[in-house]
Enzyme design. Structure first.
Site, PDB file in Angstrom:
ATOM      1  N   ARG A  92       0.823  -1.200   0.000  1.00 24.20           N
ATOM      2  CA  ARG A  92       0.000   0.000   0.000  1.00 24.20           C
ATOM      3  C   ARG A  92       0.869   1.267   0.000  1.00 24.20           C
ATOM      4  O   ARG A  92       0.600   2.239  -0.692  1.00 24.20           O
ATOM      5  CB  ARG A  92      -0.835  -0.063   1.287  1.00 24.20           C
ATOM      6  N   CYS A 116      -2.813  -4.928   1.878  1.00 25.16           N
ATOM      7  CA  CYS A 116      -3.799  -5.831   2.482  1.00 25.16           C
ATOM      8  C   CYS A 116      -5.208  -5.497   2.014  1.00 25.16           C
ATOM      9  O   CYS A 116      -5.566  -4.326   1.897  1.00 25.16           O
ATOM     10  CB  CYS A 116      -3.767  -5.693   4.011  1.00 25.16           C
ATOM     11  N   ARG A 121      -9.999   1.094   0.537  1.00 29.77           N
ATOM     12  CA  ARG A 121      -8.746   1.839   0.572  1.00 29.77           C
ATOM     13  C   ARG A 121      -8.595   2.858  -0.564  1.00 29.77           C
ATOM     14  O   ARG A 121      -7.622   2.814  -1.328  1.00 29.77           O
ATOM     15  CB  ARG A 121      -7.540   0.870   0.609  1.00 29.77           C
ATOM     16  N   PRO A 122      -9.535   3.785  -0.683  1.00 28.90           N
ATOM     17  CA  PRO A 122      -9.412   4.814  -1.722  1.00 28.90           C
ATOM     18  C   PRO A 122      -8.276   5.781  -1.389  1.00 28.90           C
ATOM     19  O   PRO A 122      -7.814   5.825  -0.245  1.00 28.90           O
ATOM     20  CB  PRO A 122     -10.755   5.547  -1.652  1.00 28.90           C
ATOM     21  N   ILE A 123      -7.832   6.553  -2.402  1.00 24.46           N
ATOM     22  CA  ILE A 123      -6.813   7.572  -2.120  1.00 24.46           C
ATOM     23  C   ILE A 123      -7.299   8.964  -2.566  1.00 24.46           C
ATOM     24  O   ILE A 123      -6.505   9.842  -2.853  1.00 24.46           O
ATOM     25  CB  ILE A 123      -5.431   7.228  -2.744  1.00 24.46           C
ATOM     26  N   ASP A 124      -8.622   9.124  -2.592  1.00 22.87           N
ATOM     27  CA  ASP A 124      -9.188  10.404  -3.040  1.00 22.87           C
ATOM     28  C   ASP A 124      -8.688  11.597  -2.224  1.00 22.87           C
ATOM     29  O   ASP A 124      -8.455  12.684  -2.765  1.00 22.87           O
ATOM     30  CB  ASP A 124     -10.726  10.330  -3.016  1.00 22.87           C
ATOM     31  N   ASP A 304      -5.272  -1.657  13.907  1.00 19.24           N
ATOM     32  CA  ASP A 304      -4.260  -2.687  13.627  1.00 19.24           C
ATOM     33  C   ASP A 304      -4.079  -3.673  14.789  1.00 19.24           C
ATOM     34  O   ASP A 304      -3.442  -4.706  14.620  1.00 19.24           O
ATOM     35  CB  ASP A 304      -2.909  -2.034  13.289  1.00 19.24           C
ATOM     36  N   ILE A 326     -12.874   1.537  11.119  1.00 18.89           N
ATOM     37  CA  ILE A 326     -11.973   2.126  10.112  1.00 18.89           C
ATOM     38  C   ILE A 326     -12.005   1.336   8.795  1.00 18.89           C
ATOM     39  O   ILE A 326     -12.104   1.921   7.719  1.00 18.89           O
ATOM     40  CB  ILE A 326     -10.508   2.181  10.630  1.00 18.89           C
TER      41      ILE A 326
END
Ligand code: UD1
Length: 417
Positions: A92, A116, A121-124, A304, A326
């Protein structure tokens, strides 16, 4: 494929040294290319994620020299090339090269990152931040192309206090013209560690660790020496293992404040902890009080540690609850724990655990890094032998896990099949 075989129910006693933080290191390594001369980063864990990032730095033309825990990087010959897709997909954190290359070269082309499968898991938010700094972004289906004639400081509000977006925007903003403010910034210790690194290079970042980060752009960054903070997730994982099967089980090289959300919960459950200045000693008991946790951004309970923590609920007398807020796909360890004997009901992102349960060794799959850590903890507490498949996930994030656990008395080995 690698598998791990663990014979459970050994009492673990002795000392485990915590390594440098994975989630700091994976940002510090790409951040190195912002400097104009040599940087030395000490306490970088030897895990596959850092190996891959060093490989990416070398691909871009950096000279990377690794001597045990230190990495010396000469970034002066960095070229702005497209990192191969196979490398980018391995983790990532490859997205930190976006912010670093954009900051240094004002142009970057990158394949979508891997990592993972714990959620969409966007990155906007990263991309919106780059746009606010003056970049234009195009997506050709496989790659992002981010380009800026110049980067100019801006006031950026993050809709979510994202760790990745906060760091990536810092990386792009340190060499931008003028002042950047990141509002609703994430406050994780790894962000402070990255900001300190950049400041050691000559950047001017204030407020890291609070929700408002202020960056005054500078023209260039120089070489420096920097140390990675201890890994709070590795710390927490071993404390949980200690609470399951430890006897005078000591973890050291830790910053206890970074794991307070975990340790205060454990104390509430009746776990016997001695918390020193840079160590924690755990003595396990046969049973604990039930507990409820809800994952939150720092300083709340870390997502985590949610998966390893779930295993401890097998020792709790009654009903416990875990709510994940999350990542929408972070319950993949639950069916595996059920196979090992835990009694779990799931409703959306809330899991209810009915304890106590007797854990029994069997064959299980590590679906992601922290799910894998949870299975290691469960296997150490279980009767008989457990075989964990897809151990590669675990090796991405836990330095020398087999050696560390063997040294305190665990019966654990890795085999290639
Ligand atoms: C980092 C950690 C990861 C940890 C997570 C949350 C690293 C390498 N990984 O991941 O171990 O679980 O923080 O503590 O440091 N989001 C968006 N848009 C974005 C970015 C994030 O919607 O552009 C959402 C995510 O889907 C997620 C939440 O924000 O629901 C938090 O993500 P973020 O803090 O960015 O996590 P990472 O930095 O990917």
């Amino acid at each position: 494929m690698k598998i791990m075989k663990i014979k459970g129910q050994e009492r673990l006693t002795g000392t485990i040294k915590i390594s440098g933080a994975k989630n700091s290191s994976v940002a510090l390594l790409p951040a190195s290319l912002l400097a104009d001369d040599d940087v030395t980063i000490c306490n970088v864990p030897e895990i596959t994620d850092t190996d891959v990032l060093c490989e990416m730095l070398e691909f871009l033309g950096a000279d990377v020299r690794r001597a045990s825990e230190s990495v010396v990087i000469s970034p002066d010959k960095i070229e702005n090339k497209i990192i191969p897709k196979e490398l980018t997909k391995k983790l990532r954190a490859s997205y930190y090269f976006m912010g670093a290359l954009l900051g240094k070269k004002k142009h970057v082309e990158m394949y979508l990152p891997g990592g993972c499968s714990i959620g969409a898991r966007p990155i906007d938010l990263h991309l919106k931040g780059f746009e606010s700094l003056g970049a234009t972004i195009t997506n050709d289906g496989e790659k992002y192309i981010v380009d800026a004639k110049e980067l100019k400081g801006a006031h950026i509000y993050l809709d979510i206090a994202s760790v990745g977006a906060t760091i990536n925007i810092m990386l792009a903003a340190v060499l931008a013209k003028g002042k950047t403010i990141i509002d609703n910034a994430a406050k994780e210790p790894e962000i402070v560690n990255v900001a300190t690194y950049l400041n050691n290079m000559g950047a001017r970042i204030r407020g890291a660790g609070t929700s408002e980060i202020r960056i005054e752009g500078v023209q260039k960054l120089h070489g420096c020496y920097h140390e990675v903070i201890p890994d709070r997730i590795e710390t927490g994982t071993y404390i949980i293992i200690g609470a399951l099967v430890g006897e005078k089980f000591k973890v050291y090289n830790v910053i206890p404040e970074h794991v307070e959300a975990l340790t205060s919960k454990l104390e509430e459950m009746g776990v016997d902890l001695e918390i020193g200045s840079d160590y924690i000693i755990v003595n396990s008991k046969d049973s604990y009080k039930p507990a409820n946790i809800k994952t939150m951004v720092y300083p709340g309970f870390p997502t985590d540690l949610q998966q390893p923590f779930s295993v401890l609920l097998s020792k709790c007398m009654g009903t416990s609850k875990v709510e994940e807020t999350i990542w929408e796909n972070r319950f993949m360890h639950l069916p595996e724990l059920e196979k090992m004997g835990m009694d779990i009901e799931r409703s959306g992102m809330v899991a209810t655990f009915h304890g106590p349960n007797k854990l029994e060794g069997t064959e299980v799959q590590a679906t992601d890094l922290r799910a894998g850590a949870a299975l290691v903890a469960a296997a150490l507490a279980a009767e008989g032998e457990t075989t964990i498949y897809n151990v590669e996930h675990i090796l991405r994030g836990y330095e020398g896990i087999v050696e560390k656990l063997t040294d305190v008395g665990a019966k654990i080995k890795i085999e290639e099949i």
